[in-house]
Design an enzyme around this catalytic site. Structure first.
Site: not given
Length: 304
Positions: A65, A271, A63, A67-68
């Site tokens: 976001h 996570h 996705h 941090d990904h």
């Protein structure tokens, strides 16, 4: 047994800490590397784990976001500096190309390879990639933005040939592959020697599921039923369930409930929220429900 490893590059959540890198993993399947998510710092972990940049086959982004996915431009720039010439394929959501192409055009003008963005619908469970040895399916998750997990599934393998039977019936080498794939052998005298007599069953295909980021979501249970290894986010403990609900994340106990209901063989928690200085509190909570649980950690390699 052929190699199917999961390398943890980062297993922290959005707020960086000195203990954890942001989300990223690399699957090594028969020496081909498939990357899942690419948080900042992923390429440093690549170096630390002595993984070969040139063997990155595909990248799958769960996705949009930061941090990904914000490690992507830096990684692509590094691949250019290393002289990569083979094209790079990124499986990602439809909005991604309009976000990342301007960055690549500005910072990565002189690449000797092309970056292809393959859009998929995160709300659908569907086959998004296939090659000779692997299938990858999207797993719809429940998060604040459209998010998908991924199921990596080996294709069925050929049966194991029984050498003694090959020698006994003097079967030509030219017919061995066909026998491994299911054919019977017909002797020069016309006798039919069944495939089942000449082979042992193949090893069952291995399956790995990655589910992050997501709230507790029972709809994924049939999609990951019986996987050999499940990575499921466990951002919070049950005491902070209200915060988990507000942010569409899971507690460690909820991750264990999913693993238990799906009859997975092993659960890996990841996570982690920065609020917990010791993640063993997450492990204990999950193991009270599902004993076959471990904690992810950077530079960990897990056999599927």
């Amino acid at each position: 047994m052929e190699r199917f490893d999961v390398n943890i590059l980062g297993c922290g959540s959005a707020l960086p800490t000195t203990r954890h890198f942001l989300s990223s993993q690399v699957i090594n399947l028969r020496e081909k590397l498939y990357m899942i998510d690419c948080g900042e710092g992923a390429q440093l972990q690549f170096r630390a784990m002595k993984l070969n940049f040139n063997r990155i086959n595909r990248i799958f982004i769960s996705h949009l976001h930061g941090d990904h996915c914000l490690g992507l431009p830096g990684l692509i720039s590094t691949l250019g500096l290393l002289g990569r010439t083979s094209d790079l394929h990124i499986h990602i959501q439809p909005d991604a190309e309009k976000i990342f192409q301007p960055l690549l055009q500005y910072f990565c003008k002189e690449l000797f390879f092309t970056v292809f963005f393959h859009a998929f619908d995160p709300q659908k469970n569907e086959l998004i990639f296939e090659d000779r040895s692997l299938r990858v399916y999207s797993i719809p998750l429940k998060h604040r933005v459209p998010t998908a997990g991924f199921l990596f599934e080996e294709k069925p393998k050929s049966a194991h040939i029984i050498r003694e039977m090959i020698d006994f019936y003097q079967i030509p080498i030219s017919q061995i592959q066909a026998i491994k794939n299911g054919a019977d052998f017909i002797s020069p005298e016309g006798e039919i020697i069944p495939h089942s007599l000449l082979t042992r069953p193949a090893d069952p295909p291995k399956r790995y599921a990655y589910c992050s980021d997501t709230a507790y979501y029972e709809k994924i249970i049939p999609l990951i039923e019986g996987v050999d290894l499940l990575y499921h986010e466990a951002t919070f403990i049950e005491k902070d369930l209200q915060r988990a609900t507000e942010t569409y994340h899971s507690s460690a106990r909820q991750a264990a409930l999913i693993a238990q209901a799906a009859h997975v063989k092993k659960l890996v928690l990841g996570h982690f929220s920065a609020r917990y200085p010791d993640e063993n509190i997450l492990l204990e909570e999950a193991q009270a429900v599902f004993s076959h649980t471990i904690l992810a950690n950077e530079r960990m390699t897990l056999q599927v």
